[in-house]
Design a protein around this motif. Structure first.
Motif, PDB file in Angstrom:
ATOM      1  N   UNK A 183     -11.516  66.575  26.181  1.00  0.00           N
ATOM      2  CA  UNK A 183     -11.399  67.543  24.967  1.00  0.00           C
ATOM      3  C   UNK A 183      -9.750  66.820  25.521  1.00  0.00           C
ATOM      4  N   UNK A 184      -9.078  67.572  23.825  1.00  0.00           N
ATOM      5  CA  UNK A 184      -7.541  67.837  24.254  1.00  0.00           C
ATOM      6  C   UNK A 184      -7.142  69.066  23.207  1.00  0.00           C
ATOM      7  N   UNK A 185      -6.099  69.271  23.009  1.00  0.00           N
ATOM      8  CA  UNK A 185      -5.801  70.014  21.989  1.00  0.00           C
ATOM      9  C   UNK A 185      -5.585  70.003  20.791  1.00  0.00           C
ATOM     10  N   UNK A 186      -4.948  68.912  20.593  1.00  0.00           N
ATOM     11  CA  UNK A 186      -4.741  67.815  19.727  1.00  0.00           C
ATOM     12  C   UNK A 186      -6.305  67.354  18.910  1.00  0.00           C
ATOM     13  N   UNK A 187      -7.318  67.207  19.636  1.00  0.00           N
ATOM     14  CA  UNK A 187      -8.214  67.309  19.279  1.00  0.00           C
ATOM     15  C   UNK A 187      -9.063  68.157  18.190  1.00  0.00           C
ATOM     16  N   UNK A 188      -9.060  69.337  19.060  1.00  0.00           N
ATOM     17  CA  UNK A 188      -9.592  70.428  19.219  1.00  0.00           C
ATOM     18  C   UNK A 188      -9.375  71.283  17.591  1.00  0.00           C
ATOM     19  N   UNK A 189      -7.633  71.131  18.172  1.00  0.00           N
ATOM     20  CA  UNK A 189      -6.955  71.542  16.465  1.00  0.00           C
ATOM     21  C   UNK A 189      -7.995  70.690  15.358  1.00  0.00           C
ATOM     22  N   UNK A 190      -7.293  69.457  15.261  1.00  0.00           N
ATOM     23  CA  UNK A 190      -8.051  68.210  14.134  1.00  0.00           C
ATOM     24  C   UNK A 190      -9.247  68.779  13.418  1.00  0.00           C
ATOM     25  N   UNK A 191     -10.113  68.845  14.851  1.00  0.00           N
ATOM     26  CA  UNK A 191     -11.795  69.032  14.370  1.00  0.00           C
ATOM     27  C   UNK A 191     -11.511  70.550  13.453  1.00  0.00           C
ATOM     28  N   UNK A 192     -10.978  71.131  14.334  1.00  0.00           N
ATOM     29  CA  UNK A 192     -10.697  73.077  13.582  1.00  0.00           C
ATOM     30  C   UNK A 192      -9.959  72.929  12.100  1.00  0.00           C
ATOM     31  N   UNK A 193      -8.929  72.330  12.067  1.00  0.00           N
ATOM     32  CA  UNK A 193      -8.762  71.783  10.617  1.00  0.00           C
ATOM     33  C   UNK A 193      -9.320  71.220   9.719  1.00  0.00           C
ATOM     34  N   UNK A 194     -10.443  70.190   9.680  1.00  0.00           N
ATOM     35  CA  UNK A 194     -11.301  69.114   8.830  1.00  0.00           C
ATOM     36  C   UNK A 194     -12.575  70.248   9.106  1.00  0.00           C
ATOM     37  N   UNK A 195     -12.650  71.043   9.329  1.00  0.00           N
ATOM     38  CA  UNK A 195     -13.663  72.640   9.228  1.00  0.00           C
ATOM     39  C   UNK A 195     -12.948  73.476   8.486  1.00  0.00           C
ATOM     40  N   UNK A 196     -11.826  73.775   8.778  1.00  0.00           N
ATOM     41  CA  UNK A 196     -11.739  74.639   7.482  1.00  0.00           C
ATOM     42  C   UNK A 196     -10.627  74.370   5.998  1.00  0.00           C
ATOM     43  N   UNK A 197     -10.766  73.128   6.110  1.00  0.00           N
ATOM     44  CA  UNK A 197     -10.587  72.196   5.153  1.00  0.00           C
ATOM     45  C   UNK A 197     -11.906  72.475   3.911  1.00  0.00           C
ATOM     46  N   UNK A 198     -12.494  72.257   4.816  1.00  0.00           N
ATOM     47  CA  UNK A 198     -14.150  72.255   3.770  1.00  0.00           C
ATOM     48  C   UNK A 198     -15.182  73.385   3.615  1.00  0.00           C
ATOM     49  N   UNK A 199     -13.961  74.486   4.174  1.00  0.00           N
ATOM     50  CA  UNK A 199     -15.643  75.790   3.976  1.00  0.00           C
ATOM     51  C   UNK A 199     -14.341  76.520   3.041  1.00  0.00           C
ATOM     52  N   UNK A 200     -14.672  76.895   1.822  1.00  0.00           N
ATOM     53  CA  UNK A 200     -14.291  77.534   0.550  1.00  0.00           C
ATOM     54  C   UNK A 200     -13.481  78.321   1.307  1.00  0.00           C
ATOM     55  N   UNK A 201     -13.233  79.550   1.872  1.00  0.00           N
ATOM     56  CA  UNK A 201     -12.450  80.648   2.342  1.00  0.00           C
ATOM     57  C   UNK A 201     -11.425  80.101   3.670  1.00  0.00           C
TER      58      UNK A 201
END
Length: 239
Positions: free
Chosen positions: A24-42
């Protein structure tokens, strides 16, 4: 490595681990978190959902990279700050106008950022670079420190406030099932008809019945930004 306390700043207490020694890396974690947040209406995510997206069995495995959920929020927010830009070399107004328009483009792509911008201090590297660049363009005006930062925050306040409105509208539309403007208009039509029939608000009803009431909208983001810049400029001492 010492993890920061909840609410602490990831920049000083939890340096990123070497990329070459961990799956893992910070970069992978932040990228995945961003993708998840973009998909959630809130725009809200959980560490458990993030761990699942990354194929990690326990959310606790993520904390050694981001320190805490607040640390993850800091990293996500700073990544979006990196999409803002400041025009350099042509004076304060082009600089702040580009700050506003680039920020609005970033917030439209990631509406959840507006909430984090109010919730977390802007002390990441991208945020600091952005503030430094904007303040540099204001230096020739020889304004007091509070006024210089006030100019920057006036523009950013417009960006963040517009982003929060966008986020809440996105959440509202998802909650009531009206993803398009036509869906929203159709859901409101029975209420507008009742208001018009009651006759207590004739001026509002006349506006609501006008088919051109939304076109063109005079208060675009860019128009309001220019009004704000006009106001800031009007308060400057004459040269």
């Amino acid at each position: 490595m010492n993890n920061p306390e909840p609410g602490g700043l990831v920049w000083f207490d939890a340096p990123a681990p070497p990329r070459t020694t961990e799956p893992l890396s910070r970069e992978r974690i932040v990228a995945a978190a961003t993708e998840l947040a973009d998909r959630e209406p809130g725009g809200e995510i959980t560490m458990r959902a993030l761990a699942g997206r990354l194929g990690v069995r326990s959310p606790m495995a993520l904390y050694r990279y981001v320190g805490s959920k607040d640390g993850l929020a800091d990293l996500m927010a700073d990544q979006v700050y990196g999409r803002f830009s400041v025009h350099r070399g042509d004076g304060w107004r082009p600089a702040l106008r580009e700050l506003g328009t680039s920020g609005w483009a970033a917030v439209q792509r990631h509406p959840w950022f507006a909430r984090l911008a109010f919730a977390r201090p802007p002390l990441g590297p991208n945020a600091l670079n952005l503030y430094d660049a904007a303040l540099a363009e204001l230096d020739p005006l020889n304004l007091p420190a509070a006024t210089r930062m006030g100019f920057v925050n006036t523009v950013l306040g417009h960006v963040f406030g517009s982003g929060l409105a966008l986020l809440e509208e996105q959440r509202m539309r998802a909650g009531i099932g009206t993803p398009t403007d036509a869906d929203l208009a159709a859901s409101a039509a029975p209420y507008l008809e009742r208001i018009a029939a009651a006759g207590a608000h004739p001026h509002f009803s006349r506006w609501a019945a006008d088919p051109e009431r939304h076109a063109p909208a005079p208060q675009t983001f860019e128009a309001i930004l220019d009004w704000l810049l006009d106001g800031l400029g009007a308060g400057l001492p004459p040269h």
